[in-house]
Design a protein around this motif. Structure first.
Motif, PDB file in Angstrom:
ATOM      1  N   PHE A  25       9.106  70.611 -18.323  1.00  0.00           N
ATOM      2  CA  PHE A  25       9.883  71.775 -18.042  1.00  0.00           C
ATOM      3  C   PHE A  25       9.048  72.958 -17.890  1.00  0.00           C
ATOM      4  O   PHE A  25       9.126  73.974 -16.895  1.00  0.00           O
ATOM      5  CB  PHE A  25      10.722  71.982 -19.168  1.00  0.00           C
ATOM      6  N   ALA A  26       7.982  73.187 -18.707  1.00  0.00           N
ATOM      7  CA  ALA A  26       7.088  74.244 -18.592  1.00  0.00           C
ATOM      8  C   ALA A  26       6.517  74.095 -17.453  1.00  0.00           C
ATOM      9  O   ALA A  26       6.047  75.201 -16.970  1.00  0.00           O
ATOM     10  CB  ALA A  26       6.166  74.088 -19.882  1.00  0.00           C
ATOM     11  N   PHE A  27       5.976  72.968 -16.785  1.00  0.00           N
ATOM     12  CA  PHE A  27       5.384  72.853 -15.601  1.00  0.00           C
ATOM     13  C   PHE A  27       6.110  73.225 -14.686  1.00  0.00           C
ATOM     14  O   PHE A  27       5.424  73.743 -13.642  1.00  0.00           O
ATOM     15  CB  PHE A  27       4.963  71.343 -15.656  1.00  0.00           C
ATOM     16  N   LEU A  28       7.263  73.011 -14.441  1.00  0.00           N
ATOM     17  CA  LEU A  28       8.185  73.508 -13.106  1.00  0.00           C
ATOM     18  C   LEU A  28       8.628  74.760 -13.407  1.00  0.00           C
ATOM     19  O   LEU A  28       8.946  75.260 -12.522  1.00  0.00           O
ATOM     20  CB  LEU A  28       9.305  72.465 -13.391  1.00  0.00           C
ATOM     21  N   GLY A  29       8.537  75.638 -14.488  1.00  0.00           N
ATOM     22  CA  GLY A  29       8.710  77.048 -14.657  1.00  0.00           C
ATOM     23  C   GLY A  29      10.299  77.531 -14.889  1.00  0.00           C
ATOM     24  O   GLY A  29      10.981  76.720 -15.175  1.00  0.00           O
ATOM     25  N   PRO A  30      10.682  78.639 -14.465  1.00  0.00           N
ATOM     26  CA  PRO A  30      11.703  79.377 -14.876  1.00  0.00           C
ATOM     27  C   PRO A  30      12.791  78.505 -14.461  1.00  0.00           C
ATOM     28  O   PRO A  30      14.024  78.733 -15.085  1.00  0.00           O
ATOM     29  CB  PRO A  30      11.601  80.819 -14.240  1.00  0.00           C
ATOM     30  N   ASN A  72       6.184  88.225 -17.082  1.00  0.00           N
ATOM     31  CA  ASN A  72       4.734  88.168 -16.673  1.00  0.00           C
ATOM     32  C   ASN A  72       4.165  86.770 -17.042  1.00  0.00           C
ATOM     33  O   ASN A  72       3.095  86.328 -17.421  1.00  0.00           O
ATOM     34  CB  ASN A  72       3.952  89.243 -17.207  1.00  0.00           C
ATOM     35  N   ARG A  73       5.215  85.575 -17.015  1.00  0.00           N
ATOM     36  CA  ARG A  73       4.664  84.241 -17.354  1.00  0.00           C
ATOM     37  C   ARG A  73       4.171  83.707 -16.015  1.00  0.00           C
ATOM     38  O   ARG A  73       4.762  83.728 -14.936  1.00  0.00           O
ATOM     39  CB  ARG A  73       6.155  83.585 -17.672  1.00  0.00           C
ATOM     40  N   PRO A  74       2.914  83.223 -16.127  1.00  0.00           N
ATOM     41  CA  PRO A  74       2.462  82.613 -14.998  1.00  0.00           C
ATOM     42  C   PRO A  74       2.679  81.208 -14.534  1.00  0.00           C
ATOM     43  O   PRO A  74       3.488  80.557 -15.362  1.00  0.00           O
ATOM     44  CB  PRO A  74       0.733  82.644 -15.555  1.00  0.00           C
ATOM     45  N   SER A  75       2.491  80.913 -13.378  1.00  0.00           N
ATOM     46  CA  SER A  75       2.722  79.615 -12.817  1.00  0.00           C
ATOM     47  C   SER A  75       1.256  78.914 -13.269  1.00  0.00           C
ATOM     48  O   SER A  75       0.293  79.150 -12.760  1.00  0.00           O
ATOM     49  CB  SER A  75       2.627  79.487 -11.280  1.00  0.00           C
ATOM     50  N   PHE A  76       1.362  77.875 -14.151  1.00  0.00           N
ATOM     51  CA  PHE A  76       0.199  77.232 -14.846  1.00  0.00           C
ATOM     52  C   PHE A  76      -0.366  76.395 -13.882  1.00  0.00           C
ATOM     53  O   PHE A  76       0.329  75.333 -13.173  1.00  0.00           O
ATOM     54  CB  PHE A  76       0.535  76.568 -16.020  1.00  0.00           C
ATOM     55  N   LYS A  77      -1.750  76.403 -13.640  1.00  0.00           N
ATOM     56  CA  LYS A  77      -2.500  75.530 -12.922  1.00  0.00           C
ATOM     57  C   LYS A  77      -2.404  74.059 -13.600  1.00  0.00           C
ATOM     58  O   LYS A  77      -2.376  72.954 -13.135  1.00  0.00           O
ATOM     59  CB  LYS A  77      -3.893  75.916 -12.997  1.00  0.00           C
ATOM     60  N   LEU A  97      11.343  64.687 -11.007  1.00  0.00           N
ATOM     61  CA  LEU A  97      10.029  63.891 -10.564  1.00  0.00           C
ATOM     62  C   LEU A  97       9.609  64.368  -9.016  1.00  0.00           C
ATOM     63  O   LEU A  97       8.394  64.631  -8.858  1.00  0.00           O
ATOM     64  CB  LEU A  97      10.303  62.548 -10.661  1.00  0.00           C
ATOM     65  N   LYS A  98      10.476  64.523  -8.341  1.00  0.00           N
ATOM     66  CA  LYS A  98      10.327  64.930  -6.919  1.00  0.00           C
ATOM     67  C   LYS A  98       9.738  66.548  -6.989  1.00  0.00           C
ATOM     68  O   LYS A  98       8.917  66.661  -6.243  1.00  0.00           O
ATOM     69  CB  LYS A  98      11.749  65.171  -6.173  1.00  0.00           C
ATOM     70  N   ASP A  99      10.258  67.276  -8.034  1.00  0.00           N
ATOM     71  CA  ASP A  99       9.593  68.645  -8.253  1.00  0.00           C
ATOM     72  C   ASP A  99       8.269  68.669  -8.357  1.00  0.00           C
ATOM     73  O   ASP A  99       7.317  69.300  -8.147  1.00  0.00           O
ATOM     74  CB  ASP A  99      10.641  69.297  -8.949  1.00  0.00           C
ATOM     75  N   ILE A 100       8.050  67.712  -9.432  1.00  0.00           N
ATOM     76  CA  ILE A 100       6.500  67.340 -10.070  1.00  0.00           C
ATOM     77  C   ILE A 100       5.580  66.898  -9.248  1.00  0.00           C
ATOM     78  O   ILE A 100       4.567  67.644  -9.074  1.00  0.00           O
ATOM     79  CB  ILE A 100       6.686  66.569 -11.506  1.00  0.00           C
ATOM     80  N   LEU A 114       9.635  80.518 -27.144  1.00  0.00           N
ATOM     81  CA  LEU A 114       8.514  81.446 -26.446  1.00  0.00           C
ATOM     82  C   LEU A 114       8.318  81.251 -24.925  1.00  0.00           C
ATOM     83  O   LEU A 114       8.587  82.468 -24.236  1.00  0.00           O
ATOM     84  CB  LEU A 114       7.184  81.059 -26.982  1.00  0.00           C
ATOM     85  N   LEU A 115       8.603  80.101 -24.423  1.00  0.00           N
ATOM     86  CA  LEU A 115       8.596  80.067 -22.791  1.00  0.00           C
ATOM     87  C   LEU A 115       9.645  80.743 -22.130  1.00  0.00           C
ATOM     88  O   LEU A 115       9.628  81.353 -21.173  1.00  0.00           O
ATOM     89  CB  LEU A 115       8.309  78.598 -22.496  1.00  0.00           C
TER      90      LEU A 115
END
Length: 422
Positions: free
Chosen positions: A132-137, A113-118, A189-192, A104-105
């Protein structure tokens, strides 16, 4: 694996097996432990990384302070503009059914229209998806690979029967640890950590088994801590959150309180919550007061991915313990999952969040003898992908509300992108 027609197959069979193993276990050698006593629960911390963990079932000054600081970080980084819609994502457990949420993600990205989640929260298989979901597409292809190419051999390795009698699980999680280390590397981890500094938040839930309480881990704070053990702890928490009791060994996480060291036993976050938002940990009204905000200046949306079917599934049960026990446990897990949805919905109503729910279509047959059957996981992934790519119609409330029963009609729905959706 043993064939079954119930949801949460691995958890059900392993929890049922626990009673049988206990019957024969006798007095085998036990792992030495120094568990934190109940009296020090409020003081428990991770050595060298204060406030990266909180109890998930009570108000937490540390969690409250972190949320307030995240808003201030937003203001400094320019993450959100005044009037922006802010989105939160909560991902549930579900074993191999997590492939649905991953798909789904992936399809949501393609829908455009997938948002960048707060904020992103994850439990069990949702904990494996959450980074993975946190870091996005940018991490979509890795997420797809994880959920469409793995099998049980990539997750666990069964022990001998005699090892069951002397240990804390029937399998080793070495394959899962290896898989986690491959994907959750220094670059991730650096990206997160970078996103955490902008004001976004990633939380994962485990269950502290001695205390029978949920623990919520601030994964971005761990990644940004600079502590030499941060990467190892980050991966251990992910594995702990997915550690189905009996099937996988618990994770023993070093803790300290009042100057003394302990080892906490952590297992699958789904033992405490199938999915979580923030619940009692946060007092929204006092947080707004601390920020000098008298009323919400933004609209908030919460998206819940429930990696399960919600409709009861009828199955004639043979009058034998081996069938009655797993059916009872699976029914308990399904009811718990619905209860978690009701709690999140109640929180959304109280705090003014727009509630949105996705779950595996009741018509989809997800039965298999192997929890991590690659073929079925691909079907689940493709189903989630196709639904989202074509504009998923989110459920606006949990089943059973507004006159919609679990066995009858559906609660109201709204297509992704309608009515001001991101």
């Amino acid at each position: 694996m043993i064939a079954t027609k119930t949801p949460c197959r691995l958890a059900v069979r392993m929890l049922t097996l626990a009673a049988l193993v206990a019957t024969f276990s006798g007095c085998g050698a036990l792992r030495p432990r120094h568990a934190p006593p109940a009296a020090v629960e409020p003081q428990v911390q991770v050595p060298g990384m204060p406030d990266v963990r909180v109890w998930g079932d009570a108000f937490s000054p540390a969690f409250q302070a972190d949320i307030v600081e995240s808003v201030r970080q937003e203001q400094r980084s320019g993450l959100f503009r005044e009037g922006d819609t802010v989105s939160i994502l909560a991902i549930s457990g579900g074993g191999g059914d997590g492939a649905f949420g991953a798909g789904l993600l992936y399809g949501w990205t393609q829908a455009g229209n997938r948002p960048s989640f707060k904020m992103v929260t994850g439990v069990s298989t949702g904990a494996l998806t959450a980074p993975f979901a946190f870091l996005g597409p940018a991490y979509d292809e890795q997420l797809k690979k994880v959920y469409t190419t793995i099998s049980s051999q990539d997750i666990l390795k069964l022990k001998s029967f005699f090892s069951w009698l002397r240990g804390d699980s029937i399998s080793l999680n070495d394959p899962l640890a290896k898989l986690t280390a491959e994907y959750v590397n220094d670059a991730m981890l650096k990206d997160i950590a970078a996103e955490h500094q902008k004001g976004r938040r990633l939380y994962i839930g485990t269950t502290a088994l001695d205390a029978q309480r949920p623990v919520v881990w601030n994964m971005g704070a761990i990644a940004a801590s600079g502590h030499p053990d941060a990467a190892a702890l980050f991966r251990k928490i992910m594995i702990a959150s997915a550690a189905v009791p009996v099937a996988f060994p618990p994770a023993y996480i070093e803790a300290e309180a009042n100057g003394r060291r302990y080892d906490e036993m952590h297992v699958d976050g789904g033992v405490a919550n199938q999915v979580f938002l923030y619940g009692p940990m946060l007092d929204m009204a006092s947080a707004r007061k601390e920020l000098g905000v008298s009323r919400p200046r933004r609209s908030f949306r919460v998206f819940v991915l429930r990696n399960s079917r919600l409709k009861p599934s009828w199955d004639e049960i043979t009058p034998l313990i081996r069938d009655i026990a797993p059916r009872s446990v699976s029914s308990l897990i399904k009811a718990q999952g619905l209860g978690d949805l009701y709690r999140i919905y109640a929180t959304a109503l109280t705090d003014g969040l727009d509630f949105n729910l996705a779950f595996i279509p009741d018509s989809l047959d997800t039965n298999r003898s192997d929890e991590f059957d690659t073929r079925v996981m691909n079907v689940l992934f493709d189903t989630g992908h196709d639904l989202a790519r074509n504009g998923y119609r989110w459920f606006k409330m949990p089943p059973g509300l507004n006159g919609a029963g679990n066995g009858g009609g559906e609660p109201p729905r709204q297509r992704m992108g309608e009515g001001g959706a991101p």
